[in-house]
Design an enzyme around this catalytic site. Structure first.
Site, mmCIF file in Angstrom:
data_model
loop_
_atom_site.group_PDB
_atom_site.id
_atom_site.type_symbol
_atom_site.label_atom_id
_atom_site.label_comp_id
_atom_site.label_asym_id
_atom_site.label_seq_id
_atom_site.Cartn_x
_atom_site.Cartn_y
_atom_site.Cartn_z
ATOM 1 N N SER A 75 -7.693 22.086 -38.325
ATOM 2 C CA SER A 75 -8.944 21.992 -39.070
ATOM 3 C C SER A 75 -9.033 20.750 -39.961
ATOM 4 O O SER A 75 -8.908 19.624 -39.480
ATOM 5 C CB SER A 75 -9.083 23.287 -39.862
ATOM 6 N N PRO A 511 -3.830 33.252 -55.179
ATOM 7 C CA PRO A 511 -2.877 32.456 -54.417
ATOM 8 C C PRO A 511 -3.565 31.927 -53.165
ATOM 9 O O PRO A 511 -4.340 32.650 -52.542
ATOM 10 C CB PRO A 511 -1.794 33.476 -54.045
HETATM 11 C C1 16G Z 1 -8.979 29.024 -44.199
HETATM 12 C C2 16G Z 1 -10.056 30.015 -43.874
HETATM 13 C C3 16G Z 1 -11.265 29.787 -44.760
HETATM 14 C C4 16G Z 1 -10.858 29.843 -46.215
HETATM 15 C C5 16G Z 1 -9.700 28.921 -46.486
HETATM 16 C C6 16G Z 1 -9.160 29.208 -47.856
HETATM 17 C C7 16G Z 1 -10.507 30.892 -41.665
HETATM 18 C C8 16G Z 1 -10.852 30.566 -40.247
HETATM 19 N N1 16G Z 1 -10.460 29.860 -42.486
HETATM 20 O O1 16G Z 1 -9.383 27.719 -43.925
HETATM 21 O O2 16G Z 1 -12.186 30.814 -44.494
HETATM 22 O O3 16G Z 1 -11.923 29.487 -47.035
HETATM 23 O O4 16G Z 1 -8.654 29.178 -45.552
HETATM 24 O O5 16G Z 1 -8.018 28.458 -48.074
HETATM 25 O O6 16G Z 1 -10.299 32.041 -42.030
HETATM 26 P P1 16G Z 1 -7.039 28.805 -49.269
HETATM 27 O O7 16G Z 1 -6.577 30.231 -49.090
HETATM 28 O O8 16G Z 1 -5.952 27.794 -49.149
HETATM 29 O O9 16G Z 1 -7.820 28.630 -50.531
HETATM 30 MG MG MG Z 2 -12.207 23.959 -39.748
#
Ligand code: 16G
Ligand code: MG
Length: 557
Positions: A75, A511
């Protein structure tokens, strides 16, 4: 408990054991299937990809030979990372109950351990190995992609899966393909099972929706130097002169360029125009950024004074939800179709206020699967994360109503036709930057809005996001859709007290699911106040997590 002999025998005598030997697990690495699958530095992922191939084939066998998707991508992460995630038959994220299985299998440290875990797993889930396995897979443009795909293919071969390579494409196209393949020739057919089918479906719905409207000025797209570039290039040919796309940051072969100072995540976190677009985006012109696999979208414009304005996932939700609510009313379907919105705690407080005044709004924990699931409880569920990931779901009942409803006036008939076309335009399997972009363009065209009209729906509350590196982020536990900390004990009441001292103050701590950090979000009446609140909460987090006061970062006042 020892694995039943029959399964151990099967796994050993099949190709799994000998092939697994070629994909040893690196030492001292612990893998985890998180919110977005496995994601880490690409150089340690070989064994994970092989095992995911085996797991995908088993998931397909378990589901009677339905096609499972595998996407190789990291991503918006930097280019040296990569990752992999599984897609279930309806094009949705892998069932959460399998995430733990994926983690266990990926961490078995030797081939023998892996074979034995596999045997236990097959036995426990009663997977009939005689069933067929079908898998479709794709990758983004990362240089590490081809080797990782080869490892995946080895895993698929080990189980004799029927495998289809969808090549280099976006995450949402892969999700589309999975659903299209599994519904081909049924009454729920999602479209032709090819990239052409995807472009046809989206573009023909778009062209119908904007048919009577004026053609807007060109839209600039920052492709993050990723896979969105080739896919948007092809989409443009289907849109013809009804929407002209100016593609920027399309250098998919330039080492180090992917997501570097560009893309949706850069725009959201830095709240700035990517420097590469300076001078390219004209005042008043609409621009948008995709992320590295084109499942997130951020809009923006610069005003006549060269001021940058960001239109994030919250602004997209507000624009789209209000438009759909109007169409539902105009078509006379208000009493039959409940429209609702799903957000996370990161949604700007001003957006939540704007939306709550118009329709039901739910708040759920971060991560697409939570939003997607909650949106399914409405007839039309709009979900967007502030970071630009989101879509709109039409429930099976809503789709049925759209097909059978008899409008009684020309105005009702037109609104109904628009809703039917939106149902085609929107990729409902997962957030899709290109489908969402067309959706935004439709609404802007219908409302005759430019970026600034859209922006003025509500004014964002100033906010700040900060990360804190701690020894163990797992000690941070939350409840109430991540808005309250329950551990470490005592920290939440300090955060609540602090936030109360700021006008319009709101702050929460969670977290991260993708990085080894704790995230702090704060909102307040002014930007300096939001910054101060965020940094002071970060200081509390640092202290509670056992940080050493002498090495406390100096901005954590
Ligand atoms: C991932 C998630 C996204 C979320 C992000 C949060 C999927 C496909 N993607 O990219 O929805 O906003 O994680 O990241 O579920 P974090 O937990 O590092 O804040
Ligand atoms: Mg993405």
């Amino acid at each position: 408990m020892p694995a039943p002999a029959i399964w151990t025998w099967w796994v050993k005598t099949s190709a799994v054991g000998s092939r697994a030997d070629k994909h040893p697990v690196p030492a001292n690495v612990r893998f985890q299937y998180g919110t977005a699958g496995f994601r880490t530095i690409a150089s340690v992922l070989d064994s994970v990809l092989f095992r995911v191939g085996v797991l995908a084939a088993l998931r397909s066998k378990k589901l009677d030979g339905k096609t499972i998707g595998v996407m190789v991508t990291a991503s918006h992460n930097p280019e040296q990372d990569n990752g992999v995630k599984l897609v279930d038959p309806r094009g949705e994220m892998l069932d959460t109950s399998w995430e733990a299985h994926a983690t266990t299998l990926s961490n078995a440290s030797t081939t023998d351990d892996f074979v034995s875990e596999l045997a236990k797993f097959v036995e426990k889930l009663q997977i009939d190995l005689a069933k067929p396995a079908r898998v479709v897979y794709a990758r983004d443009t990362r240089p590490s992609g081809p080797a990782l795909v080869a490892s995946l293919e080895d895993g698929l071969r080990a189980l004799g899966a029927e495998a289809r390579n969808a090549g280099v494409t976006t995450t949402p196209v892969l999700h589309y393909l999975v659903r299209a393949i599994n519904t081909l020739g049924t009454k729920d057919s999602y479209g032709e099972d090819s990239e052409e089918g995807y472009f046809q479906k989206l573009s023909s719905a778009y062209l119908k929706l904007v048919a009577p409207r004026q053609t807007p000025p060109p839209l600039l797209i920052d492709c993050a130097n990723g896979v969105g570039a080739p896919i948007a290039t092809r989409l443009a040919t289907y849109l013809g002169d009804r929407l002209s796309l100016v593609l920027e940051n399309t250098a998919i072969d330039t080492p180090g360029a992917l997501n570097n100072a560009c893309g949706a995540d850069f725009v959201k976190t830095s709240q700035k125009l990517p420097p590469s677009l300076a001078g390219r985006l004209q005042p008043g012109q609409r621009g948008c950024s995709l992320d590295g696999d084109a499942d997130r979208l951020m809009y923006f414009y610069i005003d006549q004074r060269n001021q940058f304005h960001m239109l994030d996932g919250d602004k997209i939700a507000a624009l789209v939800a209000a438009f759909i609510v109007d169409l539902v009313k105009t078509s006379g379907l208000e009493s039959q179709m409940k429209v609702g919105v799903v957000q996370t705690a990161y949604a700007n407080g001003a957006s939540t206020k704007y939306l709550t005044e118009r329709l039901p709004v739910k708040c759920v924990p971060t991560g697409v699967k939570h939003l997607h699931h909650a949106a399914e409880s409405y007839n039309i569920g709009v979900y967007f994360e502030a970071n630009g990931h989101g879509t709109v779901l039409f429930s099976p009942a809503a789709q049925e109503t759209l097909q059978t409803y008899e409008p009684s006036t020309p105005a009702q008939a037109t609104a109904l036709e628009h809703l039917r076309n939106l149902n085609q335009l929107i990729n409902q399997t997962v957030g899709d930057a290109l489908s969402d972009m067309l959706l935004v363009e439709v609404v802007l065209a219908h409302k005759a809005y430019d970026g600034s009209d859209w922006d003025s729906l509500y004014v964002d509350l100033p906010n700040r996001l900060v990360k804190v590196v701690v020894a163990d982020r797992n000690q941070f536990k939350t409840e109430d859709a991540e808005r309250q900390l329950v551990s470490p004990p005592g920290l939440q009441s300090k955060i609540t007290d602090l936030a109360r001292r700021f006008e319009g103050g709101r702050s929460f701590v969670r977290p991260s699911g993708t990085e080894d950090v704790v995230r702090v979000y704060a909102e307040a009446g002014s930007k300096p106040q939001a910054d101060e609140l965020a940094f002071r909460v970060a200081g509390l987090v640092y202290d509670f997590a056992g940080g050493n006061p002498t090495s406390r970062p100096k901005e954590f006042i």
